[in-house]
Motif scaffolding. Structure first.
Motif, mmCIF file in Angstrom:
data_model
loop_
_atom_site.group_PDB
_atom_site.id
_atom_site.type_symbol
_atom_site.label_atom_id
_atom_site.label_comp_id
_atom_site.label_asym_id
_atom_site.label_seq_id
_atom_site.Cartn_x
_atom_site.Cartn_y
_atom_site.Cartn_z
ATOM 1 N N ALA A 200 0.841 -1.202 0.000
ATOM 2 C CA ALA A 200 0.000 0.000 0.000
ATOM 3 C C ALA A 200 0.877 1.254 0.000
ATOM 4 C CB ALA A 200 -0.921 0.005 1.219
ATOM 5 N N GLN A 201 0.514 2.221 -0.836
ATOM 6 C CA GLN A 201 1.259 3.478 -0.901
ATOM 7 C C GLN A 201 0.874 4.347 0.301
ATOM 8 O OE1 GLN A 201 0.092 3.420 -5.512
ATOM 9 N NE2 GLN A 201 0.901 5.387 -4.884
ATOM 10 N N GLU A 202 1.820 5.138 0.780
ATOM 11 C CA GLU A 202 1.530 5.998 1.918
ATOM 12 C C GLU A 202 1.951 7.435 1.632
ATOM 13 O OE1 GLU A 202 4.725 5.760 5.221
ATOM 14 O OE2 GLU A 202 4.474 3.692 4.513
ATOM 15 N N GLY A 203 1.300 8.352 2.343
ATOM 16 C CA GLY A 203 1.684 9.751 2.254
ATOM 17 C C GLY A 203 1.339 10.430 0.948
ATOM 18 N N GLU A 204 0.324 9.938 0.233
ATOM 19 C CA GLU A 204 -0.074 10.584 -1.021
ATOM 20 C C GLU A 204 -0.846 11.876 -0.721
ATOM 21 O OE1 GLU A 204 0.692 9.782 -4.022
ATOM 22 O OE2 GLU A 204 1.589 7.805 -3.716
ATOM 23 N N SER A 205 -0.690 12.861 -1.601
ATOM 24 C CA SER A 205 -1.401 14.132 -1.457
ATOM 25 C C SER A 205 -2.159 14.432 -2.739
ATOM 26 C CB SER A 205 -0.406 15.258 -1.164
ATOM 27 O OG SER A 205 -1.074 16.499 -0.994
ATOM 28 N N LEU A 206 -3.415 14.867 -2.591
ATOM 29 C CA LEU A 206 -4.266 15.181 -3.737
ATOM 30 C C LEU A 206 -4.557 16.672 -3.774
ATOM 31 C CD1 LEU A 206 -7.043 12.457 -3.293
ATOM 32 C CD2 LEU A 206 -4.935 12.248 -4.632
ATOM 33 N N THR A 207 -4.670 17.205 -4.963
ATOM 34 C CA THR A 207 -5.170 18.570 -5.117
ATOM 35 C C THR A 207 -6.670 18.571 -4.887
ATOM 36 O OG1 THR A 207 -3.458 19.116 -6.719
ATOM 37 C CG2 THR A 207 -5.421 20.508 -6.704
ATOM 38 N N CYS A 208 -7.153 19.473 -4.067
ATOM 39 C CA CYS A 208 -8.584 19.552 -3.788
ATOM 40 C C CYS A 208 -9.295 20.159 -4.992
ATOM 41 C CB CYS A 208 -8.842 20.391 -2.546
ATOM 42 S SG CYS A 208 -10.602 20.509 -2.112
ATOM 43 N N SER A 209 -10.300 19.453 -5.497
ATOM 44 C CA SER A 209 -11.056 19.932 -6.658
ATOM 45 C C SER A 209 -12.250 20.789 -6.253
ATOM 46 C CB SER A 209 -11.542 18.739 -7.491
ATOM 47 O OG SER A 209 -12.374 17.899 -6.717
ATOM 48 N N GLU A 210 -12.535 20.838 -4.947
ATOM 49 C CA GLU A 210 -13.657 21.629 -4.431
ATOM 50 C C GLU A 210 -13.176 22.453 -3.239
ATOM 51 O OE1 GLU A 210 -16.642 21.858 -5.649
ATOM 52 O OE2 GLU A 210 -16.800 20.167 -7.033
ATOM 53 N N PRO A 211 -12.308 23.433 -3.475
ATOM 54 C CA PRO A 211 -11.662 24.160 -2.357
ATOM 55 C C PRO A 211 -12.631 24.897 -1.446
ATOM 56 C CG PRO A 211 -11.207 25.220 -4.467
ATOM 57 C CD PRO A 211 -11.818 23.902 -4.785
ATOM 58 N N ASP A 212 -13.724 25.423 -1.990
ATOM 59 C CA ASP A 212 -14.702 26.119 -1.135
ATOM 60 C C ASP A 212 -15.614 25.124 -0.418
ATOM 61 O OD1 ASP A 212 -13.908 28.796 -1.744
ATOM 62 O OD2 ASP A 212 -14.849 28.576 -3.710
ATOM 63 N N LYS A 213 -16.101 24.149 -1.140
ATOM 64 C CA LYS A 213 -16.998 23.141 -0.575
ATOM 65 C C LYS A 213 -16.317 22.341 0.529
ATOM 66 C CE LYS A 213 -19.527 18.985 -2.018
ATOM 67 N NZ LYS A 213 -19.802 18.086 -3.171
ATOM 68 N N HIS A 214 -15.023 22.092 0.375
ATOM 69 C CA HIS A 214 -14.288 21.243 1.312
ATOM 70 C C HIS A 214 -13.517 22.034 2.366
ATOM 71 C CE1 HIS A 214 -14.149 17.728 -1.833
ATOM 72 N NE2 HIS A 214 -15.362 17.982 -1.369
ATOM 73 N N GLN A 215 -13.802 23.302 2.511
ATOM 74 C CA GLN A 215 -13.062 24.113 3.475
ATOM 75 C C GLN A 215 -13.242 23.582 4.895
ATOM 76 O OE1 GLN A 215 -15.015 28.047 4.451
ATOM 77 N NE2 GLN A 215 -16.076 27.611 2.521
ATOM 78 N N ARG A 216 -12.174 23.630 5.655
ATOM 79 C CA ARG A 216 -12.219 23.152 7.036
ATOM 80 C C ARG A 216 -12.749 24.219 7.978
ATOM 81 N NH1 ARG A 216 -6.503 19.813 7.647
ATOM 82 N NH2 ARG A 216 -7.212 17.878 6.660
ATOM 83 N N LYS A 217 -12.359 25.457 7.717
ATOM 84 C CA LYS A 217 -12.848 26.575 8.508
ATOM 85 C C LYS A 217 -13.530 27.568 7.588
ATOM 86 C CE LYS A 217 -9.247 26.288 12.073
ATOM 87 N NZ LYS A 217 -8.145 27.018 12.749
ATOM 88 N N LYS A 218 -14.602 28.137 8.055
ATOM 89 C CA LYS A 218 -15.347 29.090 7.246
ATOM 90 C C LYS A 218 -14.462 30.267 6.840
ATOM 91 C CE LYS A 218 -19.865 31.293 7.051
ATOM 92 N NZ LYS A 218 -21.138 31.566 7.747
ATOM 93 N N GLY A 219 -14.523 30.575 5.545
ATOM 94 C CA GLY A 219 -13.746 31.697 5.040
ATOM 95 C C GLY A 219 -12.368 31.320 4.535
ATOM 96 N N THR A 220 -12.012 30.029 4.646
ATOM 97 C CA THR A 220 -10.712 29.571 4.138
ATOM 98 C C THR A 220 -10.953 28.499 3.080
ATOM 99 O OG1 THR A 220 -10.512 27.831 5.804
ATOM 100 C CG2 THR A 220 -9.611 29.994 6.349
ATOM 101 N N VAL A 221 -10.073 28.418 2.116
ATOM 102 C CA VAL A 221 -10.202 27.399 1.074
ATOM 103 C C VAL A 221 -9.276 26.242 1.395
ATOM 104 C CG1 VAL A 221 -10.848 29.043 -0.716
ATOM 105 C CG2 VAL A 221 -8.429 28.479 -0.361
ATOM 106 N N ARG A 222 -9.637 25.090 0.851
ATOM 107 C CA ARG A 222 -8.794 23.909 1.061
ATOM 108 C C ARG A 222 -8.048 23.603 -0.229
ATOM 109 N NH1 ARG A 222 -10.552 18.410 4.196
ATOM 110 N NH2 ARG A 222 -8.455 17.511 4.325
ATOM 111 N N ASN A 223 -6.758 23.388 -0.127
ATOM 112 C CA ASN A 223 -5.942 23.173 -1.317
ATOM 113 C C ASN A 223 -5.625 21.702 -1.582
ATOM 114 O OD1 ASN A 223 -5.643 26.000 -1.900
ATOM 115 N ND2 ASN A 223 -4.184 26.115 -0.187
ATOM 116 N N THR A 224 -5.473 20.933 -0.520
ATOM 117 C CA THR A 224 -5.056 19.539 -0.697
ATOM 118 C C THR A 224 -5.795 18.604 0.262
ATOM 119 O OG1 THR A 224 -3.252 19.776 0.905
ATOM 120 C CG2 THR A 224 -2.731 20.201 -1.425
#
Length: 317
Positions: free
Chosen positions: A28-52
């Motif tokens: 199994a591969q580990e530590g993979e990082s994805l570009t977030c395709s929905e930066p506003d929808k997937h934001q962790r905190k209101k008013g911030t965008v998610r990148n990965t």
């Protein structure tokens, strides 16, 4: 505090990686990082965008339960030194949300495209993207079965994913104990997972009837089917391990299932339960055997507890 949290997280990933090796998910591969395709929808905190999105572990293999299908498994590891919370719903929803959003972005990622492309010449024509949440605790006194407490949780309707399997301490223990018991008791045999056949995996000629890789669908099943193949004679035993406690209903149901599935390749059955005790249960087993032998001759049935202690030294048929 941050250093301790990191240490616990790394320990949890090592535990899960070792578990994956046991179920045949090596590499199994580990530590993979994805570009977030929905930066506003997937934001962790209101008013911030998610990148990965980070993927703890990623595993991929040909499905043995679906014709011409690749199983892509996105694994999230949540490991804690503390007991499960008394009310786990809020934390559970947060874990599922995070994994579901990761799966959503994985479906349009370069990682998925590159991985699927590597299987192009194998006859596979579709892919199934599945999330697996390992929610485990190092606290041995903790309530082991957390899944039952969150089974009725209503998830956010905006989440987009096909399937997510949740493995808690109870489920991980069931799988680990079942495999360990079968391997230790039948040292003269190879222990394989039996692959159920049906309308979904009938046409693919490359699908096997058994193998060393646990299908992702089996992770949250209450039963695990095995084929125990003797190293010298090639004789096969069909084994079913059940996470439910022993009862007349459960043994009758498993005997019926085993006879339907396996009479074409064996009449030697092994059944495993967490609490089987010959002193209390042997008469029930003998009754079930007698009823089956009225329909099929030469059937051998053994029943054991995969959680046995010294009292199981006289564990009989």
């Amino acid at each position: 505090m941050g250093e301790l949290s990191k240490k616990i997280g790394e320990h949890g990933e090592r535990v899960v990686r070792s578990f994956l090796d046991i179920i045949g998910w090596s590499g199994a591969q580990e530590g993979e990082s994805l570009t977030c395709s929905e930066p506003d929808k997937h934001q962790r905190k209101k008013g911030t965008v998610r990148n990965t999105h980070g993927i703890d572990l990623f595993y991929s293999s040909k499905s043995q339960l679906q014709d011409y299908t690749l199983d892509n498994v996105i694994i999230s590891v949540k490991y804690t030194s503390n007991a499960y919370p008394v009310n786990p719903r809020t934390i559970f929803k947060a874990h599922i949300k995070d994994l579901a959003q990761t799966v959503e972005c994985f479906m349009c990622s370069e990682l998925r495209a590159d991985n699927n492309e590597s299987y192009e010449m194998t006859g596979i024509n579709s892919a199934c993207d599945t999330g697996v949440l390992f929610w485990l605790t190092n606290d041995k006194s903790s309530d082991q079965d957390v899944i039952s407490k969150v089974s009725s949780v209503q998830l956010d309707s905006e989440l987009e994913f096909g399937a997510i399997h949740v493995v808690d301490n109870s489920k991980a223990s069931f799988i680990y104990d079942s495999i360990s018991y079968a391997k230790n008791r039948y040292k003269d045999s190879k222990v394989y997972f039996h692959y159920a056949f049906g309308s979904s995996n009938y046409n693919d000629p490359d699908i096997k009837k058994y193998g060393s890789i646990l299908p992702v669908e089996y992770l949250t099943s209450n039963i695990l089917p095995f084929r125990l193949v003797n190293n010298d004679s090639g004789k096969v035993k069909f084994c079913i391990s059940c996470s439910e406690n022993f009862s007349e209903e459960s043994i009758s149901r498993l005997i019926s299932l085993a006879s339907d599935v396996s009479l074409e390749f064996t009449t030697d059955f092994v059944f495993l339960f967490p609490d089987y005790d010959p002193l209390d249960h042997e008469s029930i087993v003998k009754k079930a055997i007698r009823l089956l032998q009225e329909k099929s001759n030469n059937v051998e049935i053994s029943v054991f507890s995969y959680e046995n202690d010294f009292r199981g030294l006289i564990n009989e048929r």
